[in-house]
Scaffold this motif. Structure first.
Motif, PDB file in Angstrom:
ATOM      1  N   GLY A 123       0.853  -1.450  -0.154  1.00  0.00           N
ATOM      2  CA  GLY A 123       0.092   0.018  -0.025  1.00  0.00           C
ATOM      3  C   GLY A 123       0.625   1.525   0.077  1.00  0.00           C
ATOM      4  N   LEU A 124       0.387   2.308   0.006  1.00  0.00           N
ATOM      5  CA  LEU A 124       0.801   3.033  -0.640  1.00  0.00           C
ATOM      6  C   LEU A 124       1.077   4.084   1.486  1.00  0.00           C
ATOM      7  N   PHE A 257       6.068   7.504  -0.664  1.00  0.00           N
ATOM      8  CA  PHE A 257       6.511   6.661  -0.066  1.00  0.00           C
ATOM      9  C   PHE A 257       5.527   5.272   0.019  1.00  0.00           C
ATOM     10  N   ALA A 258       5.774   3.884  -0.669  1.00  0.00           N
ATOM     11  CA  ALA A 258       5.395   2.776  -0.266  1.00  0.00           C
ATOM     12  C   ALA A 258       5.846   1.790   0.299  1.00  0.00           C
ATOM     13  N   LEU A 259       4.515   0.492   0.986  1.00  0.00           N
ATOM     14  CA  LEU A 259       5.541  -0.685   1.791  1.00  0.00           C
ATOM     15  C   LEU A 259       4.854  -1.932   0.355  1.00  0.00           C
ATOM     16  N   MET A 260       6.478  -1.919   0.636  1.00  0.00           N
ATOM     17  CA  MET A 260       5.868  -3.075  -0.627  1.00  0.00           C
ATOM     18  C   MET A 260       6.595  -4.850  -0.255  1.00  0.00           C
ATOM     19  N   MET A 304      -2.850   0.261  -6.090  1.00  0.00           N
ATOM     20  CA  MET A 304      -1.986   0.225  -6.721  1.00  0.00           C
ATOM     21  C   MET A 304      -1.193   0.200  -7.554  1.00  0.00           C
ATOM     22  N   GLY A 305      -1.949  -1.070  -8.429  1.00  0.00           N
ATOM     23  CA  GLY A 305      -1.252  -1.699  -9.636  1.00  0.00           C
ATOM     24  C   GLY A 305      -1.242  -0.188 -10.704  1.00  0.00           C
ATOM     25  N   LYS A 306      -2.457   1.047 -10.318  1.00  0.00           N
ATOM     26  CA  LYS A 306      -2.917   1.992 -11.689  1.00  0.00           C
ATOM     27  C   LYS A 306      -1.975   2.680 -11.476  1.00  0.00           C
TER      28      LYS A 306
END
Length: 326
Positions: A123-124, A257-260, A304-306
């Motif tokens: 998620g962002l 910032f994003a959690l991946m 998140m994909g888009k």
């Protein structure tokens, strides 16, 4: 019925497969049962590290296990991101990354072998605007003066950023593209040297992350010309967006910032992490830390994909315009 060796082998294969599926299911159901590591691709102390530690603190409370930040610096965040893209997809190794290492680095460097598609997005987390500033010696105090003065004397003016291909560099190139400006770029190794040269008038303009530039703006040592997001920032509502200027109306770029997680993360683990992150983003403690740092907490409904596809396409256009390659 008489069992032949073929029957026995088939039975054993089925039993083994069933056992492995059951084991994987049990491990997923038990997640997490040991500490989780969040990789940050920069040294301690920067905005990505600050955000990563704030996220880790909240995730630890929501997941019920220690969540440890591991700083893996180097190559503009790419070393840490690459490590996570190759990690075991079990939910115990995550990346708290910014747009540079997740989406931009691959566009400018052939040595970066991963893309945003090589992660499972959780998620962002947050975003923070950048701010275009002018040296006090330039005599330029508004976005309108910036556009008209630079346009009138193409090639005369110089701007600085914290490095080639960074979001700060791309934001200035976006402004150049939209307003039809020509300025030269000087990359610096961090905010300190850039600030020194702005004070001395060696460079005319610079781009800061808003949180890094505010103290210099408030002290009157540099002049804020506008922020790079379309909306005003809650931490500095007096600084207008650059997009308010007609020639820069499409300016909308930020550091996010994003959690991946690694690719192929089991669906149940992905859902658990997404739920924990969503709960973390809504805590007053986390929101205050982000607001104090000049960041805005991300909404919970970001697809998140888009988002990643659109952001990468935006950066690609700027990189091609500026012919940025390493």
């Amino acid at each position: 019925m008489r069992f032949t060796p073929v029957h026995i082998q088939s039975f054993l294969s089925m039993a083994l497969a069933t056992g492995l599926v059951s084991l994987a299911h049990a491990q997923t159901e038990a997640y997490p049962d040991r500490p989780v590591t969040v990789v940050v691709g920069y040294p301690p102390g920067g905005s990505t590290d600050l955000t990563g530690r704030a996220v880790a603190d909240q995730l630890s409370k929501k997941l019920g296990v220690p969540v440890i930040v591991e700083n893996v610096g180097g190559a503009g965040g790419a070393i840490g991101a690459h490590k996570v893209s190759r990690a075991t997809p079990d939910g115990y190794t995550l990346l708290l990354g910014a747009n540079n290492e997740i989406a931009i680095n691959r566009l400018i460097s052939t040595s970066v072998k991963y893309s945003y598609k090589d992660f499972t997005p959780i998620g962002l987390v947050a975003s923070t605007p950048m701010v275009l500033v002018a040296s006090t010696q330039s005599g330029i105090k508004t976005a309108d003066q910036f556009v008209s003065t630079v346009k009138a004397k193409p090639g005369k003016y110089i701007y600085g950023s914290s490095g080639v291909g960074t979001a700060l560099h791309l934001s200035a190139e976006m402004a150049k593209q939209q307003a039809g400006l020509f300025m030269s770029h000087i990359p610096y190794r961090g905010v300190g040297p850039l600030t020194t040269d702005l004070y001395g008038g060696t460079v005319d303009f610079g781009v800061y992350v808003l949180s890094s530039g505010l103290s210099h703006i408030r002290s009157g040592k540099v002049v804020a010309l506008g922020i790079t997001e379309k909306k005003r920032s809650a931490v500095a509502p007096d600084i207008a967006p650059l997009a308010d200027h007609p020639a820069l109306s499409n300016m909308d770029i930020s550091v996010w910032f994003a959690l991946m997680a690694p690719p192929n993360l089991p669906e149940a683990v992905t859902a658990r992490l997404r739920r924990a992150l969503a709960e973390s983003l809504q805590t007053p403690e986390f929101r205050k830390k982000m607001e104090d740092s000049g960041s805005t907490v991300a909404p919970l409904n970001v697809e998140m994909g888009k988002f990643l596809m659109d952001e990468t396409a935006k950066y690609q256009k700027i990189v091609e315009f500026a012919n940025i390659k390493e």
